[in-house]
Design a protein around this motif. Structure first.
Motif, PDB file in Angstrom:
ATOM      1  N   ASP A  21      22.053  31.517   9.664  1.00 54.73           N
ATOM      2  CA  ASP A  21      23.452  31.255   9.302  1.00 54.73           C
ATOM      3  C   ASP A  21      23.907  32.168   8.164  1.00 54.73           C
ATOM      4  O   ASP A  21      25.016  32.693   8.174  1.00 54.73           O
ATOM      5  N   ARG A  24      24.417  35.655   9.574  1.00 51.50           N
ATOM      6  CA  ARG A  24      25.634  35.701  10.388  1.00 51.50           C
ATOM      7  C   ARG A  24      26.868  35.740   9.494  1.00 51.50           C
ATOM      8  O   ARG A  24      27.794  36.529   9.718  1.00 51.50           O
ATOM      9  N   ASP A  25      26.909  34.931   8.418  1.00 49.43           N
ATOM     10  CA  ASP A  25      28.049  34.926   7.492  1.00 49.43           C
ATOM     11  C   ASP A  25      28.177  36.268   6.777  1.00 49.43           C
ATOM     12  O   ASP A  25      29.272  36.791   6.600  1.00 49.43           O
ATOM     13  N   ASP A  27      27.135  39.215   7.874  1.00 52.47           N
ATOM     14  CA  ASP A  27      27.607  40.207   8.849  1.00 52.47           C
ATOM     15  C   ASP A  27      29.094  40.043   9.119  1.00 52.47           C
ATOM     16  O   ASP A  27      29.827  41.018   9.258  1.00 52.47           O
ATOM     17  N   ARG A  28      29.559  38.794   9.199  1.00 54.48           N
ATOM     18  CA  ARG A  28      30.981  38.527   9.429  1.00 54.48           C
ATOM     19  C   ARG A  28      31.804  39.049   8.242  1.00 54.48           C
ATOM     20  O   ARG A  28      32.844  39.658   8.418  1.00 54.48           O
ATOM     21  N   ASP A  29      31.314  38.836   7.007  1.00 57.18           N
ATOM     22  CA  ASP A  29      32.016  39.333   5.824  1.00 57.18           C
ATOM     23  C   ASP A  29      32.063  40.849   5.817  1.00 57.18           C
ATOM     24  O   ASP A  29      33.087  41.453   5.505  1.00 57.18           O
ATOM     25  N   SER A  31      31.903  42.868   8.404  1.00 53.49           N
ATOM     26  CA  SER A  31      32.805  43.291   9.469  1.00 53.49           C
ATOM     27  C   SER A  31      34.257  43.129   9.040  1.00 53.49           C
ATOM     28  O   SER A  31      35.091  43.996   9.273  1.00 53.49           O
ATOM     29  N   SER A  32      34.557  42.041   8.381  1.00 48.94           N
ATOM     30  CA  SER A  32      35.914  41.777   7.913  1.00 48.94           C
ATOM     31  C   SER A  32      36.331  42.807   6.875  1.00 48.94           C
ATOM     32  O   SER A  32      37.433  43.349   6.921  1.00 48.94           O
TER      33      SER A  32
END
Length: 192
Positions: A21, A24-25, A27-29, A31-32
């Motif tokens: 988790d 994933r968070d 990587d999402r940050d 990417s954003s």
């Protein structure tokens, strides 16, 4: 003993899920943030296309006595780019460049090309997008994303003659240089 093994397995699964988790968070940050930077860069590029400077009118004040963009087309001498250590880039950037316009208060040069050759511009970019983007560049268009060589000098009023980074993210290519074009009359004088 079974209870202990079961507790250990449960703890291991919980740690693995927590790590997954977290990754994933993260990587999402990333990417954003990358998308935000890309949007900002595109917005800046759009502003540049609309700005007087992007149209070749310039907005920086040149040294006293120097030709200014508002004085009209540049009267700079042609420049010759030598070959470099990278054979692919060498084919693209080596050749004669003529002054064709202005960008960020400095002259833009365009390579003389034959039909089928890649169009090449040599231009200056100031600090408006950050220090890592400022300096002199070789690319197919002024301010484009594709570039082949860079010189980080922000002070040079004309393209520096040596110490270019080729490819642009590599070290200095000591085999590459720029020199003023010697026209036929100048070549004849040298022979005498």
């Amino acid at each position: 003993r079974e209870d202990r093994d079961r507790d250990r397995d449960r703890d291991r699964d919980r740690d693995r899920d927590r790590d997954r988790d977290r990754d994933r968070d993260r990587d999402r940050d990333r990417s954003s943030r990358s998308k935000d930077r890309s949007k900002a860069r595109d917005a800046t590029r759009d502003k540049r296309k609309k700005s007087p400077d992007a149209r070749g009118e310039g907005n920086k004040r040149p040294a006293q006595g120097a030709q200014r963009p508002e004085d009209g087309p540049p009267k700079a001498k042609a420049v010759v780019a030598s070959t470099c250590a990278d054979p692919v880039i060498s084919k693209i950037i080596a050749g004669k460049y003529n002054a064709v316009g202005w960008n960020h208060g400095r002259v833009v040069y365009s390579k003389e090309t034959k039909q089928g050759d890649t169009a090449v511009k040599m231009y200056f970019w100031d600090e408006r997008d950050g220090l890592e983007f400022s300096g002199w560049w070789f690319g197919p268009e002024v301010g484009g994303n594709e570039v082949w060589a860079r010189h980080p000098s922000r002070l040079a009023k004309t393209p520096p003659s040596k110490d270019w980074n080729i490819p642009h993210k590599s070290g200095i290519d000591s085999t590459f240089s720029l020199s003023l074009w010697k026209g036929e009359k100048e070549k004849e004088k040298e022979k005498e």
